[in-house]
Design an enzyme around this catalytic site. Structure first.
Site, PDB file in Angstrom:
ATOM      1  N   LYS A  78       0.920  -1.304   0.025  1.00 21.93           N
ATOM      2  CA  LYS A  78       0.023  -0.096  -0.043  1.00 21.93           C
ATOM      3  C   LYS A  78       0.812   1.285   0.031  1.00 21.93           C
ATOM      4  CE  LYS A  78      -4.007   1.873   2.210  1.00 21.93           C
ATOM      5  NZ  LYS A  78      -3.551   3.504   2.032  1.00 21.93           N
TER       6      LYS A  78
ATOM      7  N   PHE B 247      -0.623   0.731 -11.049  1.00 19.11           N
ATOM      8  CA  PHE B 247      -1.058  -0.549 -10.413  1.00 19.11           C
ATOM      9  C   PHE B 247      -2.332  -1.260 -11.233  1.00 19.11           C
ATOM     10  CE2 PHE B 247      -1.949   2.802  -7.100  1.00 19.11           C
ATOM     11  CZ  PHE B 247      -3.450   3.133  -7.353  1.00 19.11           C
TER      12      PHE B 247
ATOM     13  N   ARG C  98     -16.081   1.504  -4.733  1.00 24.11           N
ATOM     14  CA  ARG C  98     -15.561   0.931  -3.948  1.00 24.11           C
ATOM     15  C   ARG C  98     -15.931  -0.618  -4.128  1.00 24.11           C
ATOM     16  NH1 ARG C  98     -12.794   2.862   0.096  1.00 24.11           N
ATOM     17  NH2 ARG C  98     -13.707   4.935   0.061  1.00 24.11           N
TER      18      ARG C  98
ATOM     19  N   LYS D 174      -7.644  -3.368   1.661  1.00 23.65           N
ATOM     20  CA  LYS D 174      -6.409  -2.749   2.213  1.00 23.65           C
ATOM     21  C   LYS D 174      -6.225  -3.484   3.690  1.00 23.65           C
ATOM     22  CE  LYS D 174      -9.395   1.167   3.535  1.00 23.65           C
ATOM     23  NZ  LYS D 174      -9.542   2.784   3.152  1.00 23.65           N
TER      24      LYS D 174
END
Length: 507
Positions: free
Chosen positions: A28, A102, A173, A179
């Protein structure tokens, strides 16, 4: 404004009831989220980033999703560079930033296919390219995930991202992107209430104080009832946070509960024996952008201060690579020994703090290169000299892989071109590589299809080697064909003799 930038894929928070086995892990990043629409960079709110032309010159003219990044722990420095107005941009600041990519939203298909496309179309070896594809690795289980999370936290990173295998890019989302972060929970003293800007007559945030006197606001985590009737001034609350900012304030604080069983004096007394995380002074990285750290499963190169060319140093290597052991130092210095020893040219404070530079560097014992890095398809015959390529792939001599049975080595025609699809689209698990034979034309290709193909030039030495291999293979095939014909004639003669013996005699 860019409407597409406000529809990027966002992550949910991982919980232990989700088994991470088989999911793709990546680090992350603590950079600035940036959406590339093929022409410019935009924030998640659709605002334009005023980026110098050289920083985006080598990027493809298609949509990309990533973060502009300058090193672990340098989030605030990165924000100060990227969010400047056009008339205040300092182009030289961008020479030590990297656009870490990414995903490729416009490519469609499964996640693994999009990663493969990125690896093939982002010119990471090019000195003019200021972008790198974020490396990924398949998770083997919960224990491995927690180990990598601990390693990232220790190195000053934010956490781990988990990506569901085979997932699509969703413009919202999604639970296909999770995460994984480490949160700390502590107590704080309520000293005031701040009114909500959108909910009239309700509390927007609690004004709080830490045991060390630092003040901050807690707005997240409050229910509607708690906003109507917030915890009283003078009460003790428990909150959680991710990390400390450079000035020592908790980042992303979230309200958890009111502590009716504790007084503020109890909290202050407990802090004397065991210091809370929030009271420990944060080590602020050097604001001078003289280098870039690496991240998990990736090689993020630094740049030479004079030539601005990409170079790979010990700090840029993949953090997942096996650690090396040095012979014990005669001094009590516990710092690691820099691989360049006294010849190291780096002078920044972070590097000197973490590494020692003795006049003679002890010999390091490392694992064989071929076991720590994926093997380049061309092995020792590879002509590429890029430091990024050499840091990513190993190039063992042919003798290491040659058959030792004493028989002549048979030429495998598969050696003449790259694998079409490596086993894993990661940097450490056989990094997806661009097909070097893409665009080549051969004699047996269809003439109509060849009209749209472009010839690819190669060094003369490579063409000679390729021609020699083809000639050798042709001779061997001719030899095998001759043997086959002789064997066939011999078998045919034997069959005729047997028929003559068994055929009954007739009048």
């Amino acid at each position: 404004m860019c409407s597409e930038a406000s529809k990027v894929l966002l992550a949910e928070t991982w919980s232990e009831d989700v088994d991470p086995t088989g999911w793709w892990m990546s680090e992350k990043l603590d950079g600035v989220r940036a959406y590339w629409n093929g022409k410019n960079f935009y924030s998640r709110q659709g605002n334009l980033f005023h980026v110098p032309d050289f920083f985006k010159a080598a990027l493809p003219k298609v949509a990309l999703d990533g973060e502009i990044w300058c090193g672990r722990g340098l989030f605030q420095k990165c924000v100060s560079i990227v969010k400047k107005q056009a008339n205040k941009v300092v182009p030289d600041d961008y020479k030590l930033l990297t656009y870490l990519i990414f995903d490729a939203p416009a490519q469609g298909g499964k996640y693994e296919d999009r990663v493969k496309w990125l690896q093939a179309n982002i010119p990471q070896d090019d000195d003019k390219c200021f972008a790198t594809v974020v490396g990924i690795k398949k998770c083997e289980g919960l224990a491995q995930l927690k180990q990598y999370l601990a390693d990232v936290n220790k190195a000053g990173g934010e956490g781990i991202m988990l990506r569901k295998p085979g997932s699509l890019y969703e413009h919202k989302r999604s639970t296909t992107l999770l995460k994984v972060k480490t949160f700390y929970d502590e107590e704080a003293y309520v000293i005031g209430h701040k009114p909500s800007k959108s909910l009239i007559g309700m509390t927007g945030a609690l004004e709080c104080e830490l045991p060390n006197g630092k003040r901050f606001d807690v707005g997240s985590g409050l229910t509607m009832d708690q906003r109507r009737k917030p915890p009283k001034i003078g009460s003790v609350i428990t909150f959680k946070f991710q990390e400390l900012s450079n000035n020592g304030h908790p980042r992303f604080p979230t309200f958890l509960r009111v502590r009716t069983d504790l007084t503020w004096n109890d909290v202050l007394e407990a802090a004397k024996t065991k210091k809370p995380v929030s009271t420990i002074q944060k080590i602020v990285p050097s604001a001078k952008l003289s280098k870039q750290h690496s991240i998990l499963f990736s090689v993020v190169p630094s740049r030479d201060a004079t030539t601005n060319k990409k170079i790979v140093t010990s700090d840029d290597e993949d953090d997942d690579a096996p650690s090396t052991t040095s012979s014990p130092s005669k001094t009590t210095d516990t710092r690691k020994i820099c691989q360049y020893g006294a010849k190291c040219y780096r002078t920044n404070a972070d590097h000197l703090k973490n590494f020692q530079h003795p006049s003679s560097t002890p010999t390091k014992t490392t694992q064989p290169e071929s076991t720590t890095k994926p093997v380049c398809t061309f092995g020792a015959k590879c002509f590429r000299t890029s430091s990024v390529h050499l840091a990513t792939y190993s190039h063992p001599p042919k003798s290491e892989t040659k058959d030792t049975t004493g028989e002549d080595e048979a030429l495998d025609t598969r050696e003449l071109m790259e694998n079409e699809e490596p086993a894993s689209p990661t940097t450490t698990d056989n990094l997806l590589a661009k097909d070097k034979n893409k665009g080549l034309t051969f004699d047996d290709d269809d003439e109509e299809s060849n009209q749209d193909q472009e010839m690819v030039t190669r060094p003369r030495k490579d063409w000679i080697n390729l021609e020699n291999k083809v000639n050798e293979q042709t001779k061997r095939l001719a030899h095998l064909e001759e043997i086959f014909k002789k064997t066939k004639r011999s078998n045919s003669t034997n069959d005729d003799n047997q028929d003559n013996v068994k055929r009954p005699k007739t009048d």
